[in-house]
Design a protein around this motif. Sequence first.
Motif, PDB file in Angstrom:
ATOM      1  N   ARG A  50       0.859  -1.198   0.000  1.00 40.36           N
ATOM      2  CA  ARG A  50       0.000   0.000   0.000  1.00 40.36           C
ATOM      3  C   ARG A  50       0.891   1.242   0.000  1.00 40.36           C
ATOM      4  NH1 ARG A  50      -5.307   1.234   0.659  1.00 40.36           N
ATOM      5  NH2 ARG A  50      -5.854   3.200   1.685  1.00 40.36           N
ATOM      6  N   PRO A  51       1.123   1.835  -1.169  1.00 44.28           N
ATOM      7  CA  PRO A  51       1.980   3.014  -1.274  1.00 44.28           C
ATOM      8  C   PRO A  51       1.271   4.263  -0.755  1.00 44.28           C
ATOM      9  CG  PRO A  51       1.626   1.939  -3.415  1.00 44.28           C
ATOM     10  CD  PRO A  51       0.600   1.432  -2.469  1.00 44.28           C
ATOM     11  N   PHE A  52       1.989   5.351  -0.682  1.00 47.49           N
ATOM     12  CA  PHE A  52       1.345   6.650  -0.464  1.00 47.49           C
ATOM     13  C   PHE A  52       2.174   7.715  -1.166  1.00 47.49           C
ATOM     14  CE2 PHE A  52       4.266   6.264   3.107  1.00 47.49           C
ATOM     15  CZ  PHE A  52       4.826   7.535   3.239  1.00 47.49           C
ATOM     16  N   GLY A  53       1.467   8.699  -1.749  1.00 42.71           N
ATOM     17  CA  GLY A  53       2.169   9.770  -2.457  1.00 42.71           C
ATOM     18  C   GLY A  53       3.030   9.233  -3.578  1.00 42.71           C
ATOM     19  N   LYS A  54       4.324   9.521  -3.498  1.00 49.41           N
ATOM     20  CA  LYS A  54       5.286   9.056  -4.499  1.00 49.41           C
ATOM     21  C   LYS A  54       6.137   7.902  -3.966  1.00 49.41           C
ATOM     22  CE  LYS A  54       5.671  13.721  -6.485  1.00 49.41           C
ATOM     23  NZ  LYS A  54       6.594  14.848  -6.797  1.00 49.41           N
ATOM     24  N   LEU A  55       5.691   7.287  -2.907  1.00 46.93           N
ATOM     25  CA  LEU A  55       6.498   6.269  -2.235  1.00 46.93           C
ATOM     26  C   LEU A  55       5.842   4.893  -2.318  1.00 46.93           C
ATOM     27  CD1 LEU A  55       7.380   8.388   0.897  1.00 46.93           C
ATOM     28  CD2 LEU A  55       8.921   7.831  -0.985  1.00 46.93           C
ATOM     29  N   ILE A  56       6.535   3.973  -2.955  1.00 44.72           N
ATOM     30  CA  ILE A  56       6.148   2.567  -2.938  1.00 44.72           C
ATOM     31  C   ILE A  56       7.149   1.881  -2.020  1.00 44.72           C
ATOM     32  CG2 ILE A  56       5.706   0.502  -4.299  1.00 44.72           C
ATOM     33  CD1 ILE A  56       5.504   2.295  -6.780  1.00 44.72           C
ATOM     34  N   TYR A  57       6.689   1.455  -0.868  1.00 40.56           N
ATOM     35  CA  TYR A  57       7.648   0.907   0.094  1.00 40.56           C
ATOM     36  C   TYR A  57       7.177  -0.458   0.587  1.00 40.56           C
ATOM     37  CZ  TYR A  57       4.465   2.079   3.929  1.00 40.56           C
ATOM     38  OH  TYR A  57       3.391   2.137   4.771  1.00 40.56           O
ATOM     39  N   MET A  58       8.148  -1.225   1.083  1.00 39.10           N
ATOM     40  CA  MET A  58       7.896  -2.564   1.603  1.00 39.10           C
ATOM     41  C   MET A  58       8.471  -2.675   3.005  1.00 39.10           C
ATOM     42  SD  MET A  58       9.059  -4.434  -1.915  1.00 39.10           S
ATOM     43  CE  MET A  58      10.187  -3.050  -2.212  1.00 39.10           C
ATOM     44  N   MET A  59       7.660  -3.184   3.926  1.00 41.46           N
ATOM     45  CA  MET A  59       8.110  -3.522   5.281  1.00 41.46           C
ATOM     46  C   MET A  59       7.546  -4.902   5.612  1.00 41.46           C
ATOM     47  SD  MET A  59       8.048  -0.249   7.778  1.00 41.46           S
ATOM     48  CE  MET A  59       9.133   1.170   7.592  1.00 41.46           C
ATOM     49  N   PRO A  60       8.097  -5.946   5.025  1.00 43.80           N
ATOM     50  CA  PRO A  60       7.506  -7.281   5.172  1.00 43.80           C
ATOM     51  C   PRO A  60       7.756  -7.877   6.557  1.00 43.80           C
ATOM     52  CG  PRO A  60       9.577  -7.409   3.974  1.00 43.80           C
ATOM     53  CD  PRO A  60       9.294  -5.946   4.172  1.00 43.80           C
ATOM     54  N   PRO A  61       6.959  -8.881   6.935  1.00 43.67           N
ATOM     55  CA  PRO A  61       7.251  -9.620   8.165  1.00 43.67           C
ATOM     56  C   PRO A  61       8.655 -10.214   8.108  1.00 43.67           C
ATOM     57  CG  PRO A  61       5.074 -10.202   7.325  1.00 43.67           C
ATOM     58  CD  PRO A  61       5.743  -9.390   6.259  1.00 43.67           C
ATOM     59  N   PHE A  62       9.290 -10.320   9.263  1.00 39.66           N
ATOM     60  CA  PHE A  62      10.667 -10.827   9.309  1.00 39.66           C
ATOM     61  C   PHE A  62      10.758 -12.269   8.819  1.00 39.66           C
ATOM     62  CE2 PHE A  62      11.683  -7.873  13.175  1.00 39.66           C
ATOM     63  CZ  PHE A  62      11.551  -6.770  12.349  1.00 39.66           C
ATOM     64  N   ILE A  63       9.673 -13.028   8.922  1.00 33.26           N
ATOM     65  CA  ILE A  63       9.704 -14.443   8.538  1.00 33.26           C
ATOM     66  C   ILE A  63       9.591 -14.642   7.029  1.00 33.26           C
ATOM     67  CG2 ILE A  63       8.735 -15.168  10.759  1.00 33.26           C
ATOM     68  CD1 ILE A  63       6.058 -15.646   9.235  1.00 33.26           C
ATOM     69  N   SER A  64       9.482 -13.554   6.263  1.00 33.46           N
ATOM     70  CA  SER A  64       9.349 -13.659   4.802  1.00 33.46           C
ATOM     71  C   SER A  64      10.540 -14.392   4.205  1.00 33.46           C
ATOM     72  CB  SER A  64       9.247 -12.262   4.185  1.00 33.46           C
ATOM     73  OG  SER A  64       8.135 -11.564   4.693  1.00 33.46           O
ATOM     74  N   GLN A  65      10.245 -15.295   3.286  1.00 31.99           N
ATOM     75  CA  GLN A  65      11.276 -16.088   2.620  1.00 31.99           C
ATOM     76  C   GLN A  65      11.778 -15.368   1.362  1.00 31.99           C
ATOM     77  OE1 GLN A  65      12.504 -19.113   3.985  1.00 31.99           O
ATOM     78  NE2 GLN A  65      11.355 -18.116   5.651  1.00 31.99           N
ATOM     79  N   PRO A  66      12.978 -15.731   0.869  1.00 34.66           N
ATOM     80  CA  PRO A  66      13.538 -15.050  -0.304  1.00 34.66           C
ATOM     81  C   PRO A  66      12.593 -14.992  -1.497  1.00 34.66           C
ATOM     82  CG  PRO A  66      15.220 -16.422   0.706  1.00 34.66           C
ATOM     83  CD  PRO A  66      13.942 -16.703   1.446  1.00 34.66           C
ATOM     84  N   GLU A  67      11.868 -16.071  -1.761  1.00 33.91           N
ATOM     85  CA  GLU A  67      10.971 -16.071  -2.918  1.00 33.91           C
ATOM     86  C   GLU A  67       9.812 -15.092  -2.712  1.00 33.91           C
ATOM     87  OE1 GLU A  67       9.889 -19.743  -0.370  1.00 33.91           O
ATOM     88  OE2 GLU A  67      11.713 -18.682  -1.028  1.00 33.91           O
ATOM     89  N   GLU A  68       9.433 -14.871  -1.467  1.00 35.31           N
ATOM     90  CA  GLU A  68       8.348 -13.931  -1.180  1.00 35.31           C
ATOM     91  C   GLU A  68       8.816 -12.481  -1.318  1.00 35.31           C
ATOM     92  OE1 GLU A  68       6.219 -17.149   1.801  1.00 35.31           O
ATOM     93  OE2 GLU A  68       7.644 -15.666   2.593  1.00 35.31           O
ATOM     94  N   ILE A  69      10.047 -12.216  -0.902  1.00 33.44           N
ATOM     95  CA  ILE A  69      10.615 -10.879  -1.106  1.00 33.44           C
ATOM     96  C   ILE A  69      10.784 -10.613  -2.600  1.00 33.44           C
ATOM     97  CG2 ILE A  69      12.565  -9.351  -0.642  1.00 33.44           C
ATOM     98  CD1 ILE A  69      10.852  -9.978   1.809  1.00 33.44           C
ATOM     99  N   ASN A  70      11.229 -11.626  -3.337  1.00 32.21           N
ATOM    100  CA  ASN A  70      11.354 -11.493  -4.795  1.00 32.21           C
ATOM    101  C   ASN A  70      10.005 -11.145  -5.429  1.00 32.21           C
ATOM    102  OD1 ASN A  70      14.096 -11.962  -5.055  1.00 32.21           O
ATOM    103  ND2 ASN A  70      13.860 -14.179  -5.257  1.00 32.21           N
ATOM    104  N   ALA A  71       8.949 -11.798  -4.954  1.00 36.98           N
ATOM    105  CA  ALA A  71       7.622 -11.550  -5.516  1.00 36.98           C
ATOM    106  C   ALA A  71       7.174 -10.115  -5.240  1.00 36.98           C
ATOM    107  CB  ALA A  71       6.615 -12.541  -4.930  1.00 36.98           C
ATOM    108  N   LEU A  72       7.475  -9.601  -4.042  1.00 39.58           N
ATOM    109  CA  LEU A  72       7.130  -8.213  -3.727  1.00 39.58           C
ATOM    110  C   LEU A  72       7.853  -7.245  -4.652  1.00 39.58           C
ATOM    111  CD1 LEU A  72       7.306  -8.353   0.185  1.00 39.58           C
ATOM    112  CD2 LEU A  72       5.233  -8.141  -1.189  1.00 39.58           C
ATOM    113  N   ILE A  73       9.154  -7.461  -4.814  1.00 41.84           N
ATOM    114  CA  ILE A  73       9.955  -6.552  -5.643  1.00 41.84           C
ATOM    115  C   ILE A  73       9.537  -6.642  -7.109  1.00 41.84           C
ATOM    116  CG2 ILE A  73      12.293  -6.004  -6.430  1.00 41.84           C
ATOM    117  CD1 ILE A  73      13.279  -6.968  -3.679  1.00 41.84           C
TER     118      ILE A  73
END
Length: 427
Positions: A388-411
């Motif tokens: 959920r971005p705001f303004g000109k900012l697309i940011y990610m603050m995932p749960p610490f338990i996120s796995q590499p493939e899940e971070i890849n999917a976010l990016i």
Amino acid sequence: MDIAFDRRHIWHPYTSTITPLTCYPVTHAEGVHLHLEDGSKLIDGMSSWWSTIHGYNHPVLNEAAHSQIDKVSHVMFGGITHQPAIDLCKKLVDMTADNLQHVFLADSGSVAVEVSLKMALQYWHAKGENRSQFLTLRDGYHGDTFAAMSVTDPDNSMHSLYKGFLPEHIFATSPNTGYFDQWDEKDITPFAQQLQKHHQKIAAVILEPIVQGAGGMRIYHPQYLKRVRELCDQYGVLLILDEIATGFGRTGKLFAYEHANIQPDILCLGKALTGGYMTLSATLTTKHVADTVCAGEAGCFMHGPTFMGNPLACAVASASMSLLERNDWQTQVLSIEQQFADLLPKLALHPRVKDVRWLGAIGVVETHHRVDMEKIQAHFVEQGVWIRPFGKLIYMMPPFISQPEEINALIEAVRSSLDKLSCFLNN
């Protein structure tokens, strides 16, 4: 779910009742996934506004809640105490800076900020000094209640329309030296000048250490924070650190002030305190500040929320702190940070991107144009992620338990959104 009723009658945050944004119905959540009513699931890139660090439906946190609710879910904290509060406060005193010895529990992050400001004002009143202003930074954000709004950037924030109704405080230009940049001593000059000029009427400095959150997701150099501490000591001004967003491992340190190896006089905590299960906050301070407040005219600190020290919230928070004590979070956050470091610079090459930055489990893509919230949110849901971005900012603050493939999917979802003209506004 009766989504039509929701759309007609429920007022969601930062959403118009005239043209409400689409709300996606969540039926349950597990790990890092939000399950929607239509059977699809989304990888959560927001940790439910930065709080659900251990993921959803965690067995340890569930057990703490189940166990406590059978004993007592709430009891007033005035004249009464209980084991969940004692257990939690022991952990908070042990894990925070050595000088922080007193814990004031409250309802939410914004209230923790209110408490910290009142604490500073009452401290100086007890000392016989009339200090009624605060020094803070442009591009900062401290919450949506009135005192918290007054120390949030009055011009460049969501609270600008309240300007003129709020108490006016003193603002210094926010730091420009990035976390990984070479330190420029001139960066502290605006802050030092404001403190030198106004210190005799300043009750405290309040700022977000290392990362400015909802005011712009700006990540600054630890030396700036170190110099702030030195200047507060030089001029005899209290230092309040708002770690509601950064506390409990989000920046790669347990608390962001550790990046600068300093100690605050007052510390505000919230969000991840209960692992995202329910609302609770804590404001910690030194014995000197607490005793000075209580030696004043009132004889005590004049604040007492109804749900202060809620046993159910304290029990879950204590369990969340126990999970952090295992230290798995350090490896988890480092892994997320490394992925951000490897992949976000590639997005910086996109013509719609102004800047990328990261620290710990925080990744930010700043664009040249504001997002179209309705369309970019729909795109992310189509991609199977919740960002959920705001303004000109697309940011990610995932749960610490996120796995590499899940971070890849976010990016990857962020990357694909950059290619869609419809996801952005023209101004």
